[in-house]
Design a protein around this motif. Structure first.
Motif, PDB file in Angstrom:
ATOM      1  N   MET A  47      44.134  55.932 109.126  1.00 32.84           N
ATOM      2  CA  MET A  47      44.786  54.760 108.553  1.00 32.84           C
ATOM      3  C   MET A  47      44.409  53.506 109.329  1.00 32.84           C
ATOM      4  N   GLU A  48      44.072  52.427 108.609  1.00 29.23           N
ATOM      5  CA  GLU A  48      43.687  51.166 109.214  1.00 29.23           C
ATOM      6  C   GLU A  48      44.655  50.067 108.801  1.00 29.23           C
ATOM      7  N   LYS A  49      44.581  48.946 109.513  1.00 29.17           N
ATOM      8  CA  LYS A  49      45.426  47.802 109.178  1.00 29.17           C
ATOM      9  C   LYS A  49      45.301  47.465 107.700  1.00 29.17           C
ATOM     10  N   GLY A  50      46.453  47.220 107.082  1.00 28.86           N
ATOM     11  CA  GLY A  50      46.459  46.855 105.679  1.00 28.86           C
ATOM     12  C   GLY A  50      46.649  48.024 104.737  1.00 28.86           C
ATOM     13  N   GLU A  51      46.733  49.252 105.277  1.00 28.91           N
ATOM     14  CA  GLU A  51      46.922  50.432 104.440  1.00 28.91           C
ATOM     15  C   GLU A  51      48.341  50.979 104.607  1.00 28.91           C
ATOM     16  N   LEU A  52      48.826  51.600 103.548  1.00 31.18           N
ATOM     17  CA  LEU A  52      50.130  52.237 103.606  1.00 31.18           C
ATOM     18  C   LEU A  52      50.004  53.704 103.229  1.00 31.18           C
ATOM     19  N   LEU A  53      50.973  54.486 103.691  1.00 26.30           N
ATOM     20  CA  LEU A  53      51.008  55.922 103.414  1.00 26.30           C
ATOM     21  C   LEU A  53      52.430  56.285 103.025  1.00 26.30           C
ATOM     22  N   LEU A  54      52.580  56.856 101.837  1.00 25.44           N
ATOM     23  CA  LEU A  54      53.882  57.303 101.341  1.00 25.44           C
ATOM     24  C   LEU A  54      53.862  58.826 101.266  1.00 25.44           C
ATOM     25  N   ILE A  55      54.682  59.466 102.096  1.00 27.68           N
ATOM     26  CA  ILE A  55      54.709  60.926 102.176  1.00 27.68           C
ATOM     27  C   ILE A  55      55.943  61.425 101.425  1.00 27.68           C
ATOM     28  N   PRO A  56      55.761  62.285 100.415  1.00 28.40           N
ATOM     29  CA  PRO A  56      56.889  62.739  99.593  1.00 28.40           C
ATOM     30  C   PRO A  56      57.807  63.715 100.333  1.00 28.40           C
ATOM     31  N   ALA A  57      58.923  63.968  99.694  1.00 30.57           N
ATOM     32  CA  ALA A  57      59.895  64.920 100.221  1.00 30.57           C
ATOM     33  C   ALA A  57      59.270  66.310 100.337  1.00 30.57           C
ATOM     34  N   GLY A  58      59.630  67.012 101.402  1.00 26.11           N
ATOM     35  CA  GLY A  58      59.209  68.391 101.585  1.00 26.11           C
ATOM     36  C   GLY A  58      57.787  68.581 102.072  1.00 26.11           C
ATOM     37  N   ILE A  59      57.082  67.515 102.392  1.00 19.27           N
ATOM     38  CA  ILE A  59      55.672  67.601 102.787  1.00 19.27           C
ATOM     39  C   ILE A  59      55.570  67.600 104.322  1.00 19.27           C
ATOM     40  N   PRO A  60      54.854  68.559 104.912  1.00 20.22           N
ATOM     41  CA  PRO A  60      54.650  68.543 106.366  1.00 20.22           C
ATOM     42  C   PRO A  60      53.567  67.543 106.766  1.00 20.22           C
ATOM     43  N   TYR A  61      53.741  66.929 107.913  1.00 21.34           N
ATOM     44  CA  TYR A  61      52.750  65.973 108.404  1.00 21.34           C
ATOM     45  C   TYR A  61      52.830  65.893 109.912  1.00 21.34           C
ATOM     46  N   TYR A  62      51.770  65.393 110.505  1.00 18.15           N
ATOM     47  CA  TYR A  62      51.863  64.880 111.864  1.00 18.15           C
ATOM     48  C   TYR A  62      50.887  63.737 112.027  1.00 18.15           C
ATOM     49  N   LEU A  89      57.279  57.539  93.530  1.00 17.67           N
ATOM     50  CA  LEU A  89      58.268  58.461  94.070  1.00 17.67           C
ATOM     51  C   LEU A  89      58.373  59.744  93.246  1.00 17.67           C
ATOM     52  N   GLU A  90      57.532  59.876  92.257  1.00 17.06           N
ATOM     53  CA  GLU A  90      57.496  61.103  91.465  1.00 17.06           C
ATOM     54  C   GLU A  90      56.312  61.985  91.841  1.00 17.06           C
ATOM     55  N   ARG A  91      55.495  61.494  92.761  1.00 23.16           N
ATOM     56  CA  ARG A  91      54.304  62.228  93.174  1.00 23.16           C
ATOM     57  C   ARG A  91      54.676  63.426  94.042  1.00 23.16           C
ATOM     58  N   SER A  92      53.875  64.464  93.938  1.00 17.56           N
ATOM     59  CA  SER A  92      54.055  65.628  94.812  1.00 17.56           C
ATOM     60  C   SER A  92      53.083  65.597  95.987  1.00 17.56           C
ATOM     61  N   GLU A  93      52.128  64.656  95.946  1.00 17.27           N
ATOM     62  CA  GLU A  93      51.152  64.506  97.015  1.00 17.27           C
ATOM     63  C   GLU A  93      51.321  63.143  97.679  1.00 17.27           C
ATOM     64  N   ALA A  94      50.857  63.049  98.909  1.00 17.94           N
ATOM     65  CA  ALA A  94      50.947  61.795  99.646  1.00 17.94           C
ATOM     66  C   ALA A  94      50.106  60.715  98.961  1.00 17.94           C
ATOM     67  N   LEU A  95      50.574  59.496  99.056  1.00 21.83           N
ATOM     68  CA  LEU A  95      49.867  58.351  98.504  1.00 21.83           C
ATOM     69  C   LEU A  95      49.344  57.492  99.656  1.00 21.83           C
ATOM     70  N   ARG A  96      48.034  57.344  99.720  1.00 18.78           N
ATOM     71  CA  ARG A  96      47.408  56.391 100.634  1.00 18.78           C
ATOM     72  C   ARG A  96      46.879  55.246  99.798  1.00 18.78           C
ATOM     73  N   HIS A  97      47.247  54.032 100.168  1.00 16.98           N
ATOM     74  CA  HIS A  97      46.917  52.893  99.315  1.00 16.98           C
ATOM     75  C   HIS A  97      46.674  51.657 100.163  1.00 16.98           C
ATOM     76  N   LYS A  98      45.679  50.878  99.773  1.00 14.65           N
ATOM     77  CA  LYS A  98      45.421  49.581 100.400  1.00 14.65           C
ATOM     78  C   LYS A  98      45.856  48.506  99.422  1.00 14.65           C
TER      79      LYS A  98
END
Length: 259
Positions: A47-62, A89-98
């Protein structure tokens, strides 16, 4: 209603966290400086400056800092009874977006963080409103589909031009020349990417400098207004109060004492 549960500002080179999103809880991160790394469901995301990451419910991450690389990010843990009609917020996968309107989202995220830290009256309701605004901006861009890289490049060039000339009157003709396109194309592209008109963006840049000068310099309000390109002091007052929510004179008490 979508509600923040926790708001954090991460800053430094030693950040590390590992978790699984609980049910009905999302994690929204906006990188505001540098780079960091996330693994979401085992997939690596730099992830770089200017990007966002939305991680849905129940998803493991580090996630962790990149060695020797400083980064900052604003993180909001949020919860909602339902998706509020927001596809993100209806996605089942993470959203990475600039986002093209990064500046608007950044300002709202900073405001959420400030509300959460200071906890003034009705801070939860204010945070909910700001967070909903952020999510609407994100979903509007998703509805338009993938933004071609060329449009991001043109938008960034126009933003940089404005940041160099914000004290002057910036026209669509000048921005068109900057990116080698027609004035109308430049204006339409700028609006579609930033969700602001050229004039609105110029005023925002001026107000950011105004806040700094009001709190860190010894210039008078009249001098600050003229420096920023406002010949009419009353007009500067109106713009400042409309965008910042308070008259410029309210910030003068934050100035450092004269030694």
């Amino acid at each position: 209603m979508v509600t923040p549960l926790e708001v954090r500002h991460i800053n430094g080179v030693g950040w590390y966290e590992k978790a699984v999103q609980s049910q009905a809880t999302w994690r929204l991160s906006l990188v505001t400086y540098g780079k960091c790394v996330y693994w979401v469901n085992g997939e690596k995301q730099i992830m770089e400056k200017g990007e966002l990451l939305l991680i849905p419910a129940g998803i493991p991450y580090y996630g962790k800092s990149i060695p020797t690389v400083t980064h900052t990010q604003i993180v909001v843990q949020l919860q909602g009874d339902h998706a509020q009609g927001l596809p993100a917020l209806e996605r089942s996968e993470a959203l990475r977006h600039k986002p093209g309107c990064y500046e608007l989202i950044h300002e709202r995220m900073k405001a959420i963080q400030q509300q959460w830290q200071e906890r003034p009256s009705y801070y939860v309701m204010m945070s909910q409103a700001l967070l909903m605004e952020v999510l609407i901006y994100i979903n509007r861009e998703l509805d338009r589909g993938v933004i071609p890289p060329e449009r991001h490049v043109h938008a960034e060039r126009m933003k940089r031009y404005i940041e160099r000339h914000y004290r002057e009157k910036v026209t669509k003709e000048e921005l068109g020349d900057e990116i080698g396109k027609t004035p109308n194309y430049a204006a339409a592209l700028f609006k579609s990417m930033t969700n602001q008109t050229i004039s609105q963006y110029v005023h925002d840049q001026r107000m950011k400098r105004a806040v700094y000068l009001l709190t860190e310099s010894q210039l008078s309000i009249q001098e600050i207004a003229e420096f920023l390109g406002y010949r009419d002091l009353s007009y500067f007052y109106r713009i400042f109060k409309r965008l910042m929510g308070t008259p410029p004179s309210d910030l003068l008490h934050e100035r450092p004492p004269i030694l």
